[in-house]
Design an enzyme around this catalytic site. Structure first.
Site, PDB file in Angstrom:
ATOM      1  N   GLU A   1       1.258  -4.258  -5.444  1.00 36.36           N
ATOM      2  CA  GLU A   1       0.105  -5.140  -5.278  1.00 36.36           C
ATOM      3  C   GLU A   1      -1.116  -4.541  -5.983  1.00 36.36           C
ATOM      4  OE1 GLU A   1      -0.260  -6.818  -1.186  1.00 36.36           O
ATOM      5  OE2 GLU A   1      -2.306  -6.103  -1.409  1.00 36.36           O
TER       6      GLU A   1
ATOM      7  N   GLN B   1       0.045  15.933  -0.885  1.00 30.96           N
ATOM      8  CA  GLN B   1      -0.089  15.343  -2.230  1.00 30.96           C
ATOM      9  C   GLN B   1       0.245  16.342  -3.337  1.00 30.96           C
ATOM     10  OE1 GLN B   1      -3.964  13.502  -2.480  1.00 30.96           O
ATOM     11  NE2 GLN B   1      -3.433  11.939  -0.975  1.00 30.96           N
TER      12      GLN B   1
ATOM     13  N   TYR C   1       6.026  13.614  -3.624  1.00 32.23           N
ATOM     14  CA  TYR C   1       6.370  12.591  -2.616  1.00 32.23           C
ATOM     15  C   TYR C   1       5.955  11.190  -3.072  1.00 32.23           C
ATOM     16  CZ  TYR C   1       7.192  16.412   0.706  1.00 32.23           C
ATOM     17  OH  TYR C   1       7.664  17.529   1.333  1.00 32.23           O
TER      18      TYR C   1
ATOM     19  N   CYS D   1       0.852  -1.193   0.000  1.00 26.78           N
ATOM     20  CA  CYS D   1       0.000   0.000   0.000  1.00 26.78           C
ATOM     21  C   CYS D   1       0.877   1.228   0.000  1.00 26.78           C
ATOM     22  CB  CYS D   1      -0.834   0.051   1.275  1.00 26.78           C
ATOM     23  SG  CYS D   1      -2.112  -1.171   1.301  1.00 26.78           S
TER      24      CYS D   1
ATOM     25  N   LEU E   1       0.690   5.600   0.361  1.00 30.90           N
ATOM     26  CA  LEU E   1      -0.148   6.765   0.694  1.00 30.90           C
ATOM     27  C   LEU E   1       0.728   7.999   0.869  1.00 30.90           C
ATOM     28  CD1 LEU E   1      -2.841   8.089   1.831  1.00 30.90           C
ATOM     29  CD2 LEU E   1      -1.979   7.450   4.079  1.00 30.90           C
TER      30      LEU E   1
HETATM   31  N1  ACO Z   1      -5.092  14.613 -10.088  1.00 32.71           N
HETATM   32  C1  ACO Z   1      -4.432  14.331 -11.231  1.00 32.71           C
HETATM   33  N2  ACO Z   1      -3.240  13.675 -11.270  1.00 32.71           N
HETATM   34  C2  ACO Z   1      -2.738  13.265 -10.099  1.00 32.71           C
HETATM   35  C3  ACO Z   1      -3.373  13.529  -8.852  1.00 32.71           C
HETATM   36  C4  ACO Z   1      -4.595  14.235  -8.886  1.00 32.71           C
HETATM   37  N3  ACO Z   1      -5.280  14.530  -7.757  1.00 32.71           N
HETATM   38  N4  ACO Z   1      -2.614  13.012  -7.868  1.00 32.71           N
HETATM   39  C5  ACO Z   1      -1.543  12.436  -8.466  1.00 32.71           C
HETATM   40  N5  ACO Z   1      -1.624  12.581  -9.808  1.00 32.71           N
HETATM   41  C6  ACO Z   1      -0.707  12.072 -10.836  1.00 32.71           C
HETATM   42  C7  ACO Z   1       0.061  13.174 -11.522  1.00 32.71           C
HETATM   43  O1  ACO Z   1       0.488  12.685 -12.765  1.00 32.71           O
HETATM   44  C8  ACO Z   1       1.221  13.344 -10.596  1.00 32.71           C
HETATM   45  O2  ACO Z   1       2.341  13.920 -11.230  1.00 32.71           O
HETATM   46  P1  ACO Z   1       2.424  15.511 -11.488  1.00 32.71           P
HETATM   47  O3  ACO Z   1       2.049  16.189 -10.216  1.00 32.71           O
HETATM   48  O4  ACO Z   1       3.830  15.701 -11.899  1.00 32.71           O
HETATM   49  O5  ACO Z   1       1.436  15.771 -12.603  1.00 32.71           O
HETATM   50  C9  ACO Z   1       1.524  11.916 -10.229  1.00 32.71           C
HETATM   51  O6  ACO Z   1       0.263  11.265 -10.176  1.00 32.71           O
HETATM   52  C10 ACO Z   1       2.198  11.692  -8.897  1.00 32.71           C
HETATM   53  O7  ACO Z   1       2.274  12.850  -8.171  1.00 32.71           O
HETATM   54  P2  ACO Z   1       3.055  12.892  -6.793  1.00 32.71           P
HETATM   55  O8  ACO Z   1       2.999  14.298  -6.274  1.00 32.71           O
HETATM   56  O9  ACO Z   1       4.412  12.273  -6.912  1.00 32.71           O
HETATM   57  O10 ACO Z   1       2.167  11.881  -5.936  1.00 32.71           O
HETATM   58  P3  ACO Z   1       1.416  12.133  -4.562  1.00 32.71           P
HETATM   59  O11 ACO Z   1       2.398  12.502  -3.506  1.00 32.71           O
HETATM   60  O12 ACO Z   1       0.263  13.000  -4.750  1.00 32.71           O
HETATM   61  O13 ACO Z   1       0.953  10.631  -4.230  1.00 32.71           O
HETATM   62  C11 ACO Z   1      -0.579   8.833  -4.297  1.00 32.71           C
HETATM   63  C12 ACO Z   1       0.287   9.795  -5.123  1.00 32.71           C
HETATM   64  C13 ACO Z   1       0.314   8.095  -3.299  1.00 32.71           C
HETATM   65  C14 ACO Z   1      -1.241   7.809  -5.198  1.00 32.71           C
HETATM   66  C15 ACO Z   1      -1.647   9.699  -3.551  1.00 32.71           C
HETATM   67  O14 ACO Z   1      -2.535  10.233  -4.497  1.00 32.71           O
HETATM   68  C16 ACO Z   1      -2.422   8.966  -2.497  1.00 32.71           C
HETATM   69  O15 ACO Z   1      -1.936   8.731  -1.395  1.00 32.71           O
HETATM   70  N6  ACO Z   1      -3.678   8.610  -2.808  1.00 32.71           N
HETATM   71  C17 ACO Z   1      -4.581   7.949  -1.845  1.00 32.71           C
HETATM   72  C18 ACO Z   1      -4.155   6.520  -1.586  1.00 32.71           C
HETATM   73  C19 ACO Z   1      -3.998   5.733  -2.883  1.00 32.71           C
HETATM   74  O16 ACO Z   1      -4.856   5.784  -3.762  1.00 32.71           O
HETATM   75  N7  ACO Z   1      -2.878   4.982  -2.962  1.00 32.71           N
HETATM   76  C20 ACO Z   1      -2.620   4.090  -4.080  1.00 32.71           C
HETATM   77  C21 ACO Z   1      -3.405   2.815  -3.899  1.00 32.71           C
HETATM   78  S1  ACO Z   1      -2.779   1.522  -4.856  1.00 32.71           S
HETATM   79  C22 ACO Z   1      -1.687   0.683  -3.843  1.00 32.71           C
HETATM   80  O17 ACO Z   1      -1.573   1.040  -2.694  1.00 32.71           O
HETATM   81  C23 ACO Z   1      -0.828  -0.429  -4.419  1.00 32.71           C
END
Ligand code: ACO
Ligand code: ZN
Length: 443
Positions: free
Chosen positions: A343, A317, A321, A309, A311
């Site tokens: 996963e 976000q 990170y 997982c 987060l």
């Molecule tokens: N809208 C559009 N694109 C997004 C968004 C958003 N809200 N959030 C992330 N992205 C995309 C973008 O392409 C982004 O890159 P950019 O900012 O250069 O355009 C890229 O994803 C990653 O951005 P980061 O800043 O590196 O990622 P972040 O720190 O926001 O973390 C994460 C991404 C971990 C998926 C976060 O959104 C999160 O914690 N979400 C909730 C939990 C979740 O869904 N986790 C994944 C489940 S799957 C698993 O655990 C195996």
């Protein structure tokens, strides 16, 4: 790149909307949905009667609802509850915006709903579920006792429906963590005694959670932790990564899972945190190391998962990170001499982040590389599993199938275009700052 909507965060009393307004919403509300707005002309008696005859709305009803952007969007009623001291029919409705992710589900007042748009046929399946569902003891235990998430694909259709039914309404609305107040996204199976609290207060260091602010204040005077328990395995500038063994720090691991589940949907929960390592990323200052995000990893994965997982806490976000955490998980795999994959299932945001990461890493290599390169070689260089390389390159249309084998076709101009579209690189992992040896069972 566009933005996907997420709930809001408050710091020092100021609300930051995480969300851009979704598209659509051209629907025009009537002059009065329930008499709350000023009417220009009196409403025909027949219309009034028809409206009150549909109240309270049934679970499963589809209707248009005014969202925080002021526009109307289609919703489905998931649950309803009587307002305290309510006049008859005064209900609040828990709605799912059918165009958006479940994290935007919320309680709304009747005045937000446009009763003229009610679709008369109630979704029978939902009604059936509401009247007939009871958790089996096995299912309930799986969700109650909980802590480490695995994918929904483990569940058969009936169990999945039960899981959705049990988790359909968020139990905790907001949490306080460090200097942030954060709106939650999903249900999390906190112990029953916490289920009557809309807000929980977390100690940002040991992640213990409490129902009242005064309890947290008392706790903070006693708690001597200033960073996650476990070993600091990476430090670069103000950024530190701690490795926490779920077996040695069981309560911390469980607290982290309760917290994380508030932002992770498509996961079912299992009891044993012992089997996992938690990599907790922190921004450090003179007050301590403040958790930014984390990923978990099985100590032994038969399916070559290198991440269970992931987060990033909502206030952090979209700052790079997530890509850092993903890159870190692959650096660990390289040190182990293994390939890895996250996963499944991936969430919408997880998939976007992984796609972006894979695209950037692979295309950077292809750009610099002279001559032929195979998927196996790419996999050896990056620790990305061959299947993930193939699907990434296929989705970018960089793979052709010739004479029984896959061939990578990489025109430099096309690569540049894709790299630009893949967004920013995120925070870099400086491998020279990683001090780590792979997990070994201690007897
Ligand atoms: N809208 C559009 N694109 C997004 C968004 C958003 N809200 N959030 C992330 N992205 C995309 C973008 O392409 C982004 O890159 P950019 O900012 O250069 O355009 C890229 O994803 C990653 O951005 P980061 O800043 O590196 O990622 P972040 O720190 O926001 O973390 C994460 C991404 C971990 C998926 C976060 O959104 C999160 O914690 N979400 C909730 C939990 C979740 O869904 N986790 C994944 C489940 S799957 C698993 O655990 C195996
Ligand atoms: Zn504490």
């Amino acid at each position: 790149m566009g933005s996907i909507d997420t709930p809001t965060i408050t710091e020092n009393g100021s609300t930051q909307s995480q969300a851009a307004a979704p598209s659509g919403g051209d629907h025009k509300p009537p002059a009065s949905a329930n008499g709350a707005q000023v009417e220009v002309s009196p409403e025909p008696e027949g219309t009034k009667k028809r409206r009150s005859s549909m109240l309270p709305l049934e679970v499963g009803t589809r209707v248009m609802c005014r969202w925080r952007d002021g526009k109307y969007h289609p919703v489905k009623v998931i649950e309803r509850r009587k307002m305290p001291y309510a006049v008859p029919y005064d209900y609040e409705y828990y709605v799912h915006y059918t165009e958006f992710n479940r994290r935007l589900d919320e309680w709304v007042k009747l005045e937000q709903l446009d009763l003229d748009s009610v679709e008369t046929v109630v979704d029978e399946k939902v009604e059936d579920k509401v009247t007939s569902l009871k958790m089996t003891r096995h299912q309930k235990r799986k969700i109650d006792e909980t802590h480490v998430e695995v994918g929904h694909e483990e569940l058969d259709a009936a169990s999945l429906r039960e899981h959705e039914e049990f988790t359909k309404v968020k139990n905790i609305a907001t949490i306080e963590l460090g200097r942030y107040e954060i709106e939650t996204w999903y249900f999390s199976p906190f112990p029953p005694e916490y289920n009557d609290s809309l807000k929980l207060y977390f100690c940002e260091f040991c992640l213990n959670f409490m129902k009242r602010k005064e309890q947290l204040q008392r706790h903070m005077r006693k708690c001597d932790l200033k960073h996650p328990p476990g070993d600091e395995i990476y430090r670069s500038g103000t950024l530190s990564m701690f490795e926490v063994d779920g077996k040695k720090n069981k309560v911390y691991g469980q607290n982290l899972c309760y917290l994380a589940k508030l932002f992770l949907d498509h996961k079912t929960l299992y009891y044993d945190v012992d089997l996992f390592l938690f990599y907790v990323l922190c921004e450090c200052d003179d007050r301590g190391c403040h958790m930014v995000g984390y990923f978990s990893k099985e100590k032994h994965s038969e399916e070559s998962y290198n991440l269970a997982c992931i987060l990033t806490l909502p206030p952090y976000q979209r700052k790079g990170y997530g890509k850092f955490l993903i890159a870190f998980s692959y650096e660990l795999s390289k040190k182990e001499g293994k390939v890895g994959t996250p996963e499944r299932p991936l969430s919408d945001l997880g998939l976007l982040s992984y796609r972006g990461y894979w695209t950037r890493v692979l295309l950077d290599i292809l750009k610099k590389h002279k001559g032929n390169i195979s998927i196996k070689e790419l996999s050896d260089m990056t620790a990305i599993k061959a299947e993930d390389i193939l699907t990434t390159l296929q989705s970018l249309e960089l793979i052709q199938y010739r004479k029984g084998q896959h061939v990578i076709c990489a025109d430099p101009k096309v690569l540049d275009r894709h790299l630009k579209a893949a967004g920013r690189g995120g925070l870099e992992v400086d491998v020279s700052k990683l001090i780590w040896t792979p997990y070994k069972e201690q007897s």
